[in-house]
Design a protein around this motif. Structure first.
Motif: not given
Length: 575
Positions: A27-33, A35-38
């Motif tokens: 979940c943390l990885f998905i959230v980090l991705s 925020f990185t993209i958007f």
């Protein structure tokens, strides 16, 4: 509950715990991705793009409101402009607006029309501003002037931010502290454009504000600006000859050309060795400056019109300067500027200003004149300035009353080289018999001394020539008698002295000599075209006309024929 039951049957409690950790990491990885993209679209924006959508058939223009010392961005014809804002100083939460594009405005002109039509000009503005999470956009100007910016969101104007400087003077052009922005209520639209560079009928001049560096060794005016503005500018350099007689190729060929150049800040540009806290004016003493008439009509009058608004708080820089000319007009130069004149040519030091005018504003299409519609001053103001500068006492010519014993003073302007009176004695005797006190004098380099002489007189007479320029020192209601030489010099006489005299509230008379009064009859046979038909010589061009009728001719006045002209002058002094 079903989920918990299935999970309990399939995995042990230890395995369930490990699976929960891995799920949390995923979940943390998905959230980090995410925020990185958007990231550019979330939270406080590090880069804010403001698009000024002006709609169809509109343009973004830069206006200079000289009455309020503010630059206003207003919309007028067709363009979409983007202002990119980025705050580079997170500790101070400030931003800078760097605009330095010169606008060149062309003006159509004719000798018959004093009206000028302003050519269309566009300035594109780009500024980069960075921000932090808690920062508010605060705009600050790079020069000491006021700026108004239209801030638009979603292509519609919402508010205006105005930046006001604390002080108009700049001692150090490279280290300026400016205040924060304040909100304004509205934007001035459809204002009269005041371009940086103005191309007029008879003079070009540029008015610049910012980080300005004058290099006399290369005859270059450097205007330090941002790289973004330089890339956006339509032009980055201009050439100008700072002498107010454009169109006269002979005159302008003797005027040094200067280059105005937009440059980015850096170590490769000239560094300031002397900073000036007052505005500067750069002008030339080239062209026809050695001629007394042209010194006034091409330099002194335009310099007065350009410099007088500063009330002495202005620094003069002269190009093509020569010591004799500077000494001749030192009284006027010192009256217009409290600072020592800088002869800028070939200097190794770099003079820096916050405001500079390159070239002079010629205030009229006419010679030796000021058009009040083109200047805040009039020729009357100029003559009052001269009276004050040279401490001239007489403000009005004598008014002769019946029974008075006071006699009017007549000045005969003599010449030595050409167009000289060959019988001055006869003229003096006849004038004295009519009741004049006569003074004979020839103007020279001592402008101050001659101004005192001519100001003390009520009537002045002389053959057409530069010496008649000294009528600027005459008192009001005085009388000018211009003796027009033979050969068709009427148009010169009318343009150079008749029309200016009338504008100066000086009564005007002229006396056209006959061929018998010209010494040309001693140089050419009676049937020669020079005597028989001067228009033939005129068609050969100015040089042919000048070489004969202005340079070879002297005048022997027929005193009996001339007498009624002096009588008429006396009659005018009775009025």
């Amino acid at each position: 509950m079903m989920y918990d039951t299935v999970l309990a049957r399939s995995f042990s409690k230890h395995e369930q715990k490990r699976l929960g950790y891995w799920a949390l990491i995923a979940c943390l990885f998905i959230v980090l991705s995410f925020f990185t993209i958007f990231k550019p679209y979330l939270g406080p924006l590090q880069v804010l793009n403001l698009r000024l959508s002006m709609g169809e058939d509109e343009k973004l223009h830069l206006y200079n409101d000289t009455t309020s010392s503010r630059l206003i961005i207003a919309k007028e014809e067709t363009i979409d402009s983007t202002l990119i804002v980025n705050d580079k100083r997170s500790s101070q939460e400030e931003a800078e607006i760097m605009s330095g594009a010169l606008i060149v405005n062309d003006t159509d002109r004719t000798h018959e029309e004093a009206e000028s039509s302003v050519a269309e000009s566009i300035m594109n503005i780009s500024s980069i501003v960075n921000g932090t999470s808690n920062s508010q956009e605060v705009f600050r100007e790079s020069v000491t002037q006021n700026v108004t910016i239209i801030d638009t969101i979603s292509s519609s104007p919402q508010k205006v931010k105005e930046i006001t400087s604390k002080d108009d003077s700049m001692v150090n052009n490279t280290n300026i502290s400016l205040p924060k922005a304040t909100d304004a209520d509205a934007v001035t639209k459809n204002s009269k454009m005041e371009p940086l560079c103005t191309i007029m009928g008879r003079s070009d001049f540029c008015e610049i504000k910012g980080d300005i560096r004058i290099d006399g060794s290369s005859y270059t005016v450097f205007i330090v600006s941002s790289e973004t503005d330089i890339l956006a500018a339509e032009n980055t350099s201009w050439r100008i000859r700072p002498y107010a007689r454009k169109g006269d190729q002979t005159a302008m060929g003797a005027v040094r050309e200067w280059t105005l150049k937009l440059v980015a800040g850096g170590s490769d540009i000239p560094q300031c060795t002397q900073n000036h806290s007052v505005p500067g004016i750069l002008f030339s003493a080239g062209g026809y400056a050695g001629n007394h008439f042209h010194a006034f009509t091409d330099i002194i009058v335009p310099l007065f019109s350009t410099a007088r608004p500063y009330n002495g708080e202005v620094q003069f820089l002269i190009t093509n300067g020569w010591s004799a000319w500077i000494a001749k007009f030192k009284t006027i130069l010192k009256a217009l500027s409290r600072y020592d004149l800088i002869n800028i040519d070939n200097r190794k030091d770099i003079h820096c200003f916050g405001s500079m005018t390159v070239g002079l504003k010629r205030p009229s299409y006419k010679e030796l004149s000021i058009d009040p519609s083109k200047s805040p001053y009039s020729i009357k103001d100029f003559r009052q300035f001269l009276r004050s500068s040279y401490s001239l006492k007489k403000t009005r010519a004598i008014k002769i009353r019946n029974g008075t014993k006071k006699r009017p003073r007549l000045l005969i302007i003599s010449r030595k080289r050409s167009r000289a009176f060959t019988n001055v004695g006869e003229i003096v005797n006849m004038a004295e018999r009519l009741g004049f006190r006569v003074v004979v004098a020839e103007p020279g380099m001592d402008v101050s001394g001659f101004s005192q002489i001519i100001n003390s007189c009520d009537v002045v007479m002389g053959v057409h020539g530069a010496g008649l320029t000294n009528i600027v020192f005459l008192p009001e209601k005085a009388v000018l008698i211009q003796v027009i030489p033979f050969g068709g010099a009427e148009w010169l006489s009318r343009t150079f002295f008749e029309e200016p005299a009338k504008d100066m509230n000086i009564r005007y008379l002229d006396y056209k000599i006959r061929v018998e009064e010209s010494t040309l009859i001693q140089q050419y046979p009676a049937d020669h075209a020079v005597l028989r038909d001067p228009s033939v010589i005129g068609k050969q061009g100015w040089l042919a006309f000048q070489s004969i009728y202005l340079q070879k001719q002297n005048v022997t006045i027929d005193v009996n024929r001339f007498r009624p002209t002096l009588v008429k002058a006396l009659e005018l002094l009775h009025q």
